[in-house]
Design a protein around this motif. Structure first.
Motif, PDB file in Angstrom:
ATOM      1  N   ARG A 184       2.337   1.780  -3.454  1.00 58.36           N
ATOM      2  CA  ARG A 184       1.353   2.377  -4.355  1.00 58.36           C
ATOM      3  C   ARG A 184       1.186   3.873  -4.058  1.00 58.36           C
ATOM      4  O   ARG A 184       1.072   4.689  -4.969  1.00 58.36           O
ATOM      5  CB  ARG A 184       0.013   1.666  -4.254  1.00 58.36           C
ATOM      6  CG  ARG A 184      -0.022   0.331  -4.993  1.00 58.36           C
ATOM      7  CD  ARG A 184      -1.422  -0.246  -5.042  1.00 58.36           C
ATOM      8  NE  ARG A 184      -1.941  -0.586  -3.727  1.00 58.36           N
ATOM      9  CZ  ARG A 184      -1.685  -1.736  -3.092  1.00 58.36           C
ATOM     10  NH1 ARG A 184      -0.930  -2.653  -3.647  1.00 58.36           N
ATOM     11  NH2 ARG A 184      -2.195  -1.972  -1.902  1.00 58.36           N
ATOM     12  N   ALA A 185       1.200   4.230  -2.790  1.00 61.52           N
ATOM     13  CA  ALA A 185       1.058   5.634  -2.399  1.00 61.52           C
ATOM     14  C   ALA A 185       2.239   6.461  -2.904  1.00 61.52           C
ATOM     15  O   ALA A 185       2.096   7.655  -3.166  1.00 61.52           O
ATOM     16  CB  ALA A 185       0.940   5.757  -0.884  1.00 61.52           C
ATOM     17  N   GLU A 186       3.385   5.837  -3.044  1.00 60.14           N
ATOM     18  CA  GLU A 186       4.580   6.521  -3.534  1.00 60.14           C
ATOM     19  C   GLU A 186       4.689   6.442  -5.050  1.00 60.14           C
ATOM     20  O   GLU A 186       5.691   6.853  -5.624  1.00 60.14           O
ATOM     21  CB  GLU A 186       5.823   5.929  -2.873  1.00 60.14           C
ATOM     22  CG  GLU A 186       5.873   6.212  -1.381  1.00 60.14           C
ATOM     23  CD  GLU A 186       6.985   5.468  -0.659  1.00 60.14           C
ATOM     24  OE1 GLU A 186       7.726   4.702  -1.309  1.00 60.14           O
ATOM     25  OE2 GLU A 186       7.110   5.651   0.560  1.00 60.14           O
ATOM     26  N   GLY A 187       3.667   5.875  -5.707  1.00 60.45           N
ATOM     27  CA  GLY A 187       3.646   5.823  -7.151  1.00 60.45           C
ATOM     28  C   GLY A 187       4.355   4.636  -7.776  1.00 60.45           C
ATOM     29  O   GLY A 187       4.514   4.567  -8.982  1.00 60.45           O
ATOM     30  N   TYR A 236      -5.212   4.224  -1.909  1.00 63.24           N
ATOM     31  CA  TYR A 236      -4.170   3.685  -2.782  1.00 63.24           C
ATOM     32  C   TYR A 236      -4.290   2.188  -2.988  1.00 63.24           C
ATOM     33  O   TYR A 236      -3.479   1.594  -3.682  1.00 63.24           O
ATOM     34  CB  TYR A 236      -2.785   3.997  -2.200  1.00 63.24           C
ATOM     35  CG  TYR A 236      -2.555   5.472  -2.039  1.00 63.24           C
ATOM     36  CD1 TYR A 236      -2.179   6.253  -3.131  1.00 63.24           C
ATOM     37  CD2 TYR A 236      -2.733   6.105  -0.811  1.00 63.24           C
ATOM     38  CE1 TYR A 236      -1.976   7.611  -2.997  1.00 63.24           C
ATOM     39  CE2 TYR A 236      -2.528   7.461  -0.672  1.00 63.24           C
ATOM     40  CZ  TYR A 236      -2.153   8.207  -1.766  1.00 63.24           C
ATOM     41  OH  TYR A 236      -1.963   9.551  -1.625  1.00 63.24           O
ATOM     42  N   ASP A 237      -5.274   1.552  -2.368  1.00 63.72           N
ATOM     43  CA  ASP A 237      -5.399   0.100  -2.456  1.00 63.72           C
ATOM     44  C   ASP A 237      -6.565  -0.264  -3.358  1.00 63.72           C
ATOM     45  O   ASP A 237      -7.714  -0.059  -3.009  1.00 63.72           O
ATOM     46  CB  ASP A 237      -5.594  -0.508  -1.065  1.00 63.72           C
ATOM     47  CG  ASP A 237      -5.519  -2.015  -1.075  1.00 63.72           C
ATOM     48  OD1 ASP A 237      -5.517  -2.624  -2.167  1.00 63.72           O
ATOM     49  OD2 ASP A 237      -5.466  -2.604   0.006  1.00 63.72           O
ATOM     50  N   ALA A 272       0.839  -1.212   0.000  1.00 66.14           N
ATOM     51  CA  ALA A 272       0.000   0.000   0.000  1.00 66.14           C
ATOM     52  C   ALA A 272       0.870   1.257   0.000  1.00 66.14           C
ATOM     53  O   ALA A 272       0.581   2.215  -0.726  1.00 66.14           O
ATOM     54  CB  ALA A 272      -0.939  -0.010   1.204  1.00 66.14           C
TER      55      ALA A 272
END
Length: 137
Positions: A70-73, A118-119, A67
């Protein structure tokens, strides 16, 4: 008085849904009329863990690593080991700072709610009326 749905927050802008119409306002405008009450509907991560902290291991920590990636791209994380170590705690603190949360390095309810965005596996569940009655399913 109205009950509104916040559909987006971006910088100093707030998008609200009012009677099915989306409108954008400044946070300052919204703050003038908001009484401070709100309700958040969210789904906990698949692991069911509601608090993650340094020293923990397992699938819940693996979920957290993905997660945060994903939040960091990052589209794919190759270094997930399922261990909540000092490096992961540092990433958690950075995420918390970026989202206006207490940067304590502990993944609790508020951090989990922010990670939901982000999930892809934890998407909002649409509500629909069942037939002509008022049951929401």
């Amino acid at each position: 008085k109205y009950q509104l749905l916040v559909t987006a927050l971006s910088g100093d802008r707030v998008e609200l849904e009012i009677d099915g119409t989306r409108r954008e306002f400044s946070r300052e405008e919204v703050a003038r009329f908001w009484f401070g009450k709100f309700l958040t509907l969210w789904k906990p991560p698949p692991s069911g863990e509601l608090t993650l902290r340094i020293g923990m291991q397992g699938p819940a920590v693996m979920w957290l690593q993905h997660a945060l990636a994903r939040a960091e791209g990052e589209s794919r994380l190759t270094e997930a080991n399922g261990s909540f170590d000092a490096a992961l705690e540092s990433k958690v603190r950075a995420f918390q700072r970026r989202h206006g949360l207490e940067p304590d390095g502990i993944v609790g309810r508020n951090t989990l709610i922010q990670l939901d965005a982000y999930d892809a596996d934890i998407a909002p569940v649409p509500l629909a009326r069942s037939g002509t009655d008022t049951e929401i399913r």
